[in-house]
Design an enzyme around this catalytic site. Structure first.
Site, PDB file in Angstrom:
ATOM      1  N   ASP A  70       0.831  -1.215   0.000  1.00 45.30           N
ATOM      2  CA  ASP A  70       0.000   0.000   0.000  1.00 45.30           C
ATOM      3  C   ASP A  70       0.860   1.258   0.000  1.00 45.30           C
ATOM      4  O   ASP A  70       2.062   1.215   0.261  1.00 45.30           O
ATOM      5  CB  ASP A  70      -0.959   0.010   1.198  1.00 45.30           C
ATOM      6  CG  ASP A  70      -0.230   0.013   2.536  1.00 45.30           C
ATOM      7  OD1 ASP A  70       0.819  -0.665   2.655  1.00 45.30           O
ATOM      8  OD2 ASP A  70      -0.694   0.703   3.461  1.00 45.30           O
ATOM      9  N   GLU A  84       0.055  -1.050   5.616  1.00 49.40           N
ATOM     10  CA  GLU A  84       1.087  -0.650   6.575  1.00 49.40           C
ATOM     11  C   GLU A  84       0.968   0.822   6.924  1.00 49.40           C
ATOM     12  O   GLU A  84       1.402   1.252   8.001  1.00 49.40           O
ATOM     13  CB  GLU A  84       2.478  -0.934   5.982  1.00 49.40           C
ATOM     14  CG  GLU A  84       3.640  -0.822   6.987  1.00 49.40           C
ATOM     15  CD  GLU A  84       4.289   0.562   7.044  1.00 49.40           C
ATOM     16  OE1 GLU A  84       5.125   0.764   7.943  1.00 49.40           O
ATOM     17  OE2 GLU A  84       3.967   1.449   6.211  1.00 49.40           O
ATOM     18  N   GLU A  85       0.386   1.613   6.017  1.00 42.97           N
ATOM     19  CA  GLU A  85       0.370   3.077   6.182  1.00 42.97           C
ATOM     20  C   GLU A  85      -0.809   3.590   6.994  1.00 42.97           C
ATOM     21  O   GLU A  85      -1.060   4.790   7.032  1.00 42.97           O
ATOM     22  CB  GLU A  85       0.366   3.763   4.806  1.00 42.97           C
ATOM     23  CG  GLU A  85       1.569   3.448   3.927  1.00 42.97           C
ATOM     24  CD  GLU A  85       2.874   4.075   4.435  1.00 42.97           C
ATOM     25  OE1 GLU A  85       2.865   4.640   5.542  1.00 42.97           O
ATOM     26  OE2 GLU A  85       3.887   3.972   3.727  1.00 42.97           O
ATOM     27  N   HIS A 102       6.299   9.635   1.823  1.00 47.21           N
ATOM     28  CA  HIS A 102       5.098  10.418   2.188  1.00 47.21           C
ATOM     29  C   HIS A 102       5.172  11.852   1.681  1.00 47.21           C
ATOM     30  O   HIS A 102       4.369  12.676   2.093  1.00 47.21           O
ATOM     31  CB  HIS A 102       4.874  10.455   3.710  1.00 47.21           C
ATOM     32  CG  HIS A 102       4.761   9.092   4.327  1.00 47.21           C
ATOM     33  ND1 HIS A 102       4.268   8.899   5.588  1.00 47.21           N
ATOM     34  CD2 HIS A 102       5.066   7.857   3.868  1.00 47.21           C
ATOM     35  CE1 HIS A 102       4.286   7.603   5.881  1.00 47.21           C
ATOM     36  NE2 HIS A 102       4.769   6.960   4.847  1.00 47.21           N
TER      37      HIS A 102
END
Lengths: 351, 351
Positions: free
Chosen positions: A71, A125-126, A328
């Site tokens: 992801d 995971e995010e 990010h």
């Protein structure tokens, strides 16, 4: 979407990047990964939600897990991918589809690796750890995670970052007594009472322990403060939100005891806790990998999923393409050289 | 609704209380007051919005303003009024329709007062000062406010509260540099930097000056604090909201200079300011009123509209029925004895 595992690792990275997979939308990419891996006769494939596990079973003396999440954080006007001057730009290039592409190349090209391999491509995971595919797997299928060593392909500049620091959040609360601010002496100001909380934080001296030759660096910071009822009221509550980042030689209990002693005399409530992970570079499997990569391993300050492996007793390191500082970010990118270097080093070490 | 000015002051209070007049909904009550006052041949009536002014013009040596607002704070399940054991309960009983009823009785019964009288029934005191009917009048018709003395019938336990303290709000801001809290030493924590701001507030010693025999009491308080970007970020800004209540011997400029010196070294922004009002008890008109009421006048700590008169050079005091501690409360009430006492004292003084 169909993945071409015979393509080079950069082409494969682009294919993965251009497959939208923001957290909770991993079905398409997980289907593609599963389908591609199922064409490889030397692998046993298991699917759990949108997490895909593929294992060799050659009876080797050692087993190595190689893991990466599928992801990404939300789209930020940074798709499709763009290759320019040896750098691949776009959402997920750095965090962490370059690493995923390396994993796919290893899975396809190493039919007879010198160590048994377990590839884990996982979801979510995010986002909140309750959704984390790797964490779920530690509960549903801990046997799939059994290994002598784990490599998490999180961006680490194609070098080894070992272990990770733990993180703990607490609320430090002061109380007082409300009063109209025109007659403030009839109340007790809770915000004023927070002065020594901030003064202690100012006086804090960070511990920098050396563990397995790596120097960690702790940190104790107010990340938020709030208090106040109205512009004409002496407030009866103030809350300082504090984040403690602690070196992996401290247990969660140690960390909590330290913070409670630090704020002795104040009300302290733990709101979040995640243990760190020891670098484990003294373990034979880890040592061999460090030798193969060359250079000096660095300590990992931020918390990562290597801690999941540590909980299972498996030494683990971060080793992946891309500079974590660009994860990010809108201008996320990965140098092609990083992706190729990771592929080359791992292939050599596992052949 | 029609007001019966021949009724006793308590009946009149109930009539006013049972006429809904939350701020911005004063039309009905203002219409009723205007209509009743227009039946009195000794008064000249002026209407501005929902503010009603009525004046005698007998050529007396002195003129006294008597003022009260017609609006209330929002309804809180406390209407209609209820009279029980000599106490009238309900929204607006204390703040300040008991006072308004006294004003109506004076207007009706004192056809030939010993001082010329100006009655001001005004709108929108309980909301932003931009709407305040008395403040508007100071701008549109300052001549209507000319007087030797003013009595504001705000609740003050049927005793004199003189002058009022000023109020000033400032934001005290600290800045830093953002960083990920996992590498906090790369940033500068703005919340930690607020420690000395709070420490100074803790060390503050309030000045208690005596003015015209009254002891005021200043106050300097954080009424709010905010800071924080996210749970994993070293914050780059923290703002402490501070309210300074200052005795009326300080001007606005003095107050600002004091606060800026107090927070020397920090960024200070003034967000709100309202000057206080000197008690003015040395003025002849005020002296005569204090003698008529008897007892010891008290200092007014909270800011009230008496400051509007001070700005115009008119000495003013608060003198009205009801305990101000019950203003804006669900169980707002006024003792009948207070209302009757205020009516009696004022009638005696003005006859």
């Amino acid at each position: 979407m169909q993945l071409d595992l015979s393509a080079d690792v950069v082409t494969l990275t682009r294919q993965l990047v251009d497959t939208f997979s923001v957290s909770h939308h991993e079905q398409e990419i997980a289907d593609a990964v599963e389908e591609a891996l199922r064409t490889l006769p030397h692998l046993t494939v298991t699917r759990r939600g949108h997490t895909v596990v593929a294992r060799t079973d050659l009876g080797r003396a050692e087993r190595v897990v190689v893991a990466g999440h599928l992801d990404t954080v939300p789209l930020n006007d940074n798709l499709p991918s763009r290759l320019e001057d040896g750098v691949l730009h776009g959402l997920g290039t750095c965090d962490m589809k370059g690493g995923d592409a390396v994993m796919l190349k290893l899975a396809a090209d190493l039919a007879e690796p010198n160590r048994d391999l377990t590839f884990i491509f996982y979801e979510a995971e995010e986002v909140d750890s309750v959704h984390n595919g790797l964490r779920k797997l530690t509960e549903s299928d801990p046997d799939l995670l059994e290994a002598d060593f784990a490599i998490l392909m999180e961006p680490s500049n194609a070098a080894i970052e070992a272990g990770c620091q733990g993180t703990m959040r607490v609320d430090v609360r002061t109380t007082g007594e409300r009063a109209h601010s025109a007659r403030s002496w009839k109340g007790v100001n809770a915000i004023h009472r927070a002065a020594p909380v901030l003064a202690r934080l100012n006086d804090y001296v960070a511990r920098e322990p050396e563990i397995d030759g790596l120097t960690y660096h702790e940190g104790l910071n107010a990340t938020g403060i709030r208090g106040g009822v109205a512009g004409n009221v002496v407030p009866d509550e103030c809350v300082v939100e504090v984040n403690f980042r602690f070196a992996p030689d401290r247990s969660e209990a140690d960390a909590e005891a330290y913070v409670r002693a630090f704020f002795d005399g104040f009300e302290v409530t733990v709101t979040d806790m995640a243990a760190g992970a020891l670098p484990g570079l003294d373990r034979p499997a880890a040592k061999a990998f460090v030798d193969a990569v060359g250079g000096e391993p660095a300590p990992k300050f931020g918390w990562t999923d290597v801690a999941q492996f540590t909980k299972l007793g498996v030494p683990a390191v971060n080793f992946g393409p891309g500079d974590p500082m660009f994860a990010h970010k809108q201008d996320e990118h990965v140098p092609v050289e990083h992706v190729e270097r990771c592929e080359r080093i791992l292939k050599e070490w596992l052949s």
